[in-house]
Design an enzyme around this catalytic site. Structure first.
Site, PDB file in Angstrom:
ATOM      1  N   THR A  12      -9.352  25.584   4.233  1.00 18.18           N
ATOM      2  CA  THR A  12      -8.267  25.212   3.324  1.00 18.18           C
ATOM      3  C   THR A  12      -7.629  23.890   3.717  1.00 18.18           C
ATOM      4  OG1 THR A  12      -6.804  26.541   4.694  1.00 18.18           O
ATOM      5  CG2 THR A  12      -7.683  27.576   2.724  1.00 18.18           C
ATOM      6  N   PHE A  14      -7.963  20.445   6.833  1.00 17.99           N
ATOM      7  CA  PHE A  14      -8.565  20.120   8.124  1.00 17.99           C
ATOM      8  C   PHE A  14      -8.014  21.064   9.181  1.00 17.99           C
ATOM      9  CE2 PHE A  14      -4.682  17.625   8.024  1.00 17.99           C
ATOM     10  CZ  PHE A  14      -4.165  17.847   9.279  1.00 17.99           C
ATOM     11  N   SER A 261       0.924  22.775  13.098  1.00 16.85           N
ATOM     12  CA  SER A 261       0.236  23.196  11.885  1.00 16.85           C
ATOM     13  C   SER A 261      -0.207  21.976  11.107  1.00 16.85           C
ATOM     14  CB  SER A 261       1.159  24.045  11.017  1.00 16.85           C
ATOM     15  OG  SER A 261       2.123  23.217  10.405  1.00 16.85           O
ATOM     16  N   LYS A 262      -0.963  22.270  10.074  1.00 12.05           N
ATOM     17  CA  LYS A 262      -1.489  21.174   9.256  1.00 12.05           C
ATOM     18  C   LYS A 262      -0.364  20.341   8.653  1.00 12.05           C
ATOM     19  CE  LYS A 262      -5.457  24.013   8.339  1.00 12.05           C
ATOM     20  NZ  LYS A 262      -6.149  24.918   7.424  1.00 12.05           N
ATOM     21  N   ARG A 263       0.739  20.996   8.428  1.00 14.67           N
ATOM     22  CA  ARG A 263       1.849  20.269   7.825  1.00 14.67           C
ATOM     23  C   ARG A 263       2.811  19.735   8.876  1.00 14.67           C
ATOM     24  NH1 ARG A 263       1.360  25.140   6.104  1.00 14.67           N
ATOM     25  NH2 ARG A 263       0.473  25.602   4.075  1.00 14.67           N
TER      26      ARG A 263
END
Length: 491
Positions: A12, A14, A261-263
């Site tokens: 969903t 990287f 996290s990704k964010r």
RNA sequence: GUCCCCAUCGUCUAGAGGCCUAGGACAUCGGCCUUUCACGCUGGUAACACGGGUUCGAAUCCCGUUGGGGACGCCA
């Protein structure tokens, strides 16, 4: 018992370093015990699928040197347009290893649960559920499904989901490999959806079913799964399957102490590659967040094989760890310095295209000793590549050097160099020393001026080597450029 | 709000009741080496969150407080 572990990411977006650390530990554990490490793609969330994410995963794993024994092969990946040359040609007999290709299995197992009364269909719309949730929150109640469809005995239908029936009272415990015994006494869990209305399973169902059928012995995952582990345990029990060993890894934290996290502050692995971080260094550094060899052993730099040999679940730490870029940089420097000159040049290749090969050969060992990441090569050899050299002129002048002296230095040195027949490190060094001895100028007056004249910078590889790398002709040319620059300099 | 997890230098950690005057690494500050920078070597600053127990003895065991994190989705 053969140890079988798996890395089961969802494509969903990287995957960041935290995910890869989980993969590494799982891989390490399998390799150490002569077992298998598998890659399983958990692509059950159709809405958040990101094209290219699977290829990125496979490529990154390979870059890190983590190869899977079982998982999607080249043909599998090609079929879903995620081809990676680094995937194995053939891998594994308990596939498919991509969950979207295992739908019938999940559906079959769910039917079994329904027929045994352990799961039921539910047709509550997500809108209604959402409203319900908001109301509960507003009333400061714990949010969750009310259980409306529990006893309705709904038949299969277009809009239905399947929920797993949880006992009214849950009291169970689990022995986690990292944290020991964890007990739940009536946790705030409501009947979770295990099969979505689009026919895809949710994580809870899919991971339990797959881990069982794939013979996974140790489940390594992030501690964010701890609160829902009772669901998984209950599922294993409902199916009558043997449970794996659970290993809940602490999180890698960002600089603010929050989960990476990704964010949130996380970088894709390709970032590190671009920043000139070696995969071996990254692997080694990351292994140290949340794990240590322990027992009084203070080793921190490990080869891949040593890591496989010395890793242990006992060394895993239960508290989260902040990712420290500074230590990564240091470790990268350690790895860089340990490289053979051939290997170093190979890695340096993309940064030295405009540097004459002969010059590079001379200067390379000195650059290697001075950098922490590959791109730093550029600033170290810039003077060998540029025709129009920028110079930090202000670095020349101090209480011992004024314009007069600076001009004298370049003049005497140029003269001396002209008389040196063959440039070698020794002849250059000797010439410089003679200048000091003969001119009455001090070392501290001569070297800094020459350094700026030749390299433009005040921090450089050793002077004689730098001059040798530059060559006699260009060195004399740069010296000749100086008087005008000195004259023109204004503070 | 409810539940779960966690708690040693700024950061990563060692520490499984006496070996702890708490060790190492990174970072930081100083010295040595040295033509600069770096490497290397060397020295320093710097931590057991707090409060109660248990014990002859606690960083280590128990309880509580505080703090941090996580989870509470037809996301994983």
């Amino acid at each position: 018992m053969t140890v079988r572990t798996r890395f089961a990411p969802s494509p969903t977006g990287f995957q960041h370093i935290g995910g890869f650390r989980t993969a590494m530990y799982a891989w390490l554990l399998a390799k150490q015990n002569g077992g298998q490490f598998l890659l399983r793609i958990e692509d059950t969330d159709r809405e958040r699928l990101v094209p290219g994410a699977i290829k990125y995963l496979v490529d990154s794993l390979h870059w890190l040197g983590i190869d899977y024994d079982e998982g999607p092969n080249q043909a599998d990946l090609k079929a879903i347009n995620e081809f990676s040359e680094f995937a194995p040609v053939e891998a594994g007999k308990v596939g498919p290893y991509i969950q979207s290709e295992r739908l019938s299995l999940y559906q079959k197992e769910v039917e079994r649960l329904i027929s045994e009364g352990k799961a039921y269909r539910c047709d509550c719309s997500s809108e209604r559920l959402e409203i319900e949730r908001l109301e509960q929150m507003a009333r400061r109640e714990r949010p969750g499904y009310s259980g409306y469809c529990r006893t309705r005995n709904l038949p299969a239908g277009a809009k239905t989901v399947v929920r797993f029936r949880l006992p009214d009272q849950i009291k169970l415990s689990m022995n986690d490999a990292v944290r020991g015994v964890i007990t739940w006494d009536n946790p705030p869990l409501r009947d979770p959806v295990i099969l979505k209305s689009d026919g895809f399973p949710t994580y809870h169902l899919a991971s339990v079913v797959d881990d069982h059928y794939m013979g996974i012995t140790h489940v390594l995952r992030g501690e964010e799964w701890l609160p829902t582990t009772p669901i998984h345990i209950l599922l294993y029990e409902a199916f009558g399957w043997e449970k794996p060993v659970f290993v809940h890894l602490s999180h890698i934290l960002g600089p603010d102490g929050k989960k990476l996290s990704k964010r949130h502050g996380a970088d894709a692995l390709t970032q590190y590659e671009e920043q000139g971080i070696l995969p071996e260094a990254l692997l080694n550094y990351v292994s140290l967040i949340g794990w240590s060899v322990g027992s009084g052993d203070e080793q921190e730099v490990f080869t891949r094989d040593e890591l496989i040999q010395k890793f242990s679940l006992d060394g895993l730490n239960s508290s989260g760890g902040v990712f420290d870029p500074a230590k990564l940089q240091w470790m990268n420097g350690v790895y860089l310095r340990s490289l053979s000159s051939e290997k170093f040049t190979e890695l340096a290749n993309k940064y030295i295209t405009s540097c004459p090969a002969k010059s590079w050969e001379i200067i390379a060992p000195h650059v290697q000793e001075r950098i922490k990441t590959l791109p730093e090569i550029i600033e170290n050899i810039e003077f060998l590549c540029l025709n129009d050299l920028p110079r930090e002129m202000n670095a020349i002048f101090n209480k011992n050097v004024n314009k007069e002296i600076a001009k004298q230095v370049v003049e005497v040195v140029a003269q001396k160099f002209s008389s040196v027949a063959v440039f070698t490190v020794d002849s250059i060094h000797k010439a410089l020393e003679e200048v000091v001895a003969e001119s009455g100028l001090k070392t501290g007056q001569v070297f800094p001026v020459v350094r700026i004249a030749v390299t433009g910078k005040k921090a450089t590889p050793p002077l004689s080597e730098s001059i040798l790398a530059l060559g006699k002709e260009k060195t004399l040319q740069r010296l000749a450029e100086m008087p005008a620059l000195i004259e023109a300099y204004q503070e």
